[in-house]
Design a protein around this motif. Sequence first.
Motif, mmCIF file in Angstrom:
data_model
loop_
_atom_site.group_PDB
_atom_site.id
_atom_site.type_symbol
_atom_site.label_atom_id
_atom_site.label_comp_id
_atom_site.label_asym_id
_atom_site.label_seq_id
_atom_site.Cartn_x
_atom_site.Cartn_y
_atom_site.Cartn_z
ATOM 1 N N ASN A 72 0.905 -1.313 -0.184
ATOM 2 C CA ASN A 72 0.031 -0.037 -0.081
ATOM 3 C C ASN A 72 0.866 1.308 0.079
ATOM 4 O OD1 ASN A 72 -2.073 2.011 0.100
ATOM 5 N ND2 ASN A 72 -2.803 1.180 2.197
ATOM 6 N N LEU A 73 0.881 1.935 -1.070
ATOM 7 C CA LEU A 73 1.719 3.022 -1.242
ATOM 8 C C LEU A 73 1.177 4.281 -0.245
ATOM 9 C CD1 LEU A 73 2.126 3.511 -5.155
ATOM 10 C CD2 LEU A 73 3.565 2.370 -3.710
ATOM 11 N N LEU A 74 0.041 4.291 0.146
ATOM 12 C CA LEU A 74 -0.351 5.290 1.219
ATOM 13 C C LEU A 74 0.053 5.250 2.480
ATOM 14 C CD1 LEU A 74 -4.051 5.556 -0.255
ATOM 15 C CD2 LEU A 74 -2.118 6.780 -0.915
ATOM 16 N N THR A 75 0.718 4.026 2.759
ATOM 17 C CA THR A 75 1.303 4.033 4.017
ATOM 18 C C THR A 75 2.655 4.206 4.355
ATOM 19 O OG1 THR A 75 1.525 1.520 3.927
ATOM 20 C CG2 THR A 75 -0.423 2.093 4.668
ATOM 21 N N LEU A 76 3.323 4.528 3.063
ATOM 22 C CA LEU A 76 4.841 4.704 2.991
ATOM 23 C C LEU A 76 5.251 6.111 3.346
ATOM 24 C CD1 LEU A 76 5.676 3.060 -0.222
ATOM 25 C CD2 LEU A 76 5.636 1.953 2.000
#
Length: 319
Positions: A72-76
């Motif tokens: 999930n790119l939104l958690t990076l």
Amino acid sequence: MLEIKNLHVNFQTFRGTIEALKNINLTVDEKEVVGIVGESGSGKSITALSILNLLEKNADIIDGEISYRGENLLTLSKKEIQTIRGKKIAMVFQEPMTALHPTMKVGEQLSEVIRRHRVVSKKEAKQLMINALKDVHIHNPEYVAKQYPFELSGGMRQRIVIALAMAAPPDLLIADEPTTALDVTIQHEILQLMKELNEKKGTSILFITHDLGVVSEVCDRTIVMYAGEVIESGVTKEVLYAPQHPYTKALIEALPDGKDANEPLKAIHGEVPNLMERPAGCAFASRCQHVMEVCKMKQPHLTHWQNQHDVACWLERDG
């Protein structure tokens, strides 16, 4: 490779909250070219910018998930997304002059990007830079490498931007209306180049455009957006030759291709609704020739129509 689930994006402005994206769902598979089409303000570019966390500071991702190979790119963090941006997922913008450094020679910019993403010496980077220019069909790369961006034509600059984006090379290339500012001949050459990169390098492409002709030429699947929502999606030939949503049908009917020179072009009357005051029902209801009472009261959700073809319309659901 890429999956977006239930993405909601709002923008906070001094006039209020703009609901820019609502419940966006889409996928891009390995070596696939997926097109996103819609008129200005439909949410195409916002969707693309969300993937690489390039949204403006007043943007809020309210809900959803953007997964690249299961992550999930939104958690990076900012540092973590930097390892993916450019190297794994790259982007080509509409106006190449905004993507190129005006006071750096083309070869220097490209060599710098190559050394950032690959462990190579300056000498190796220079050769890779020349090869990258050849890959985008620049016939005199040694000469062009010594030029500044302002010394090159628009089509040549766009090729340089594509070479920069492919320097890693990435798994996924996001192309945000890369041919809009170019004349027809150069546009065709750029489209052929991107098809070639997809076939030879195996790079998946998410192609954003308002031009249905572009979609028909390069895309395996097409996603139609309106007012920040996906209203139809499917295999490109099915969407273009058997459209099910009234908005998609209206877009196709508005094309000048095959029309008599004296025949007036069809237009979609009305305007996109104010996204600060999104209607309760279908966002296209006020402009639709087939509007029913349910369209004004209840929002249709994207549902399976046939094969891989999905549509969000009460008319189709009623049969």
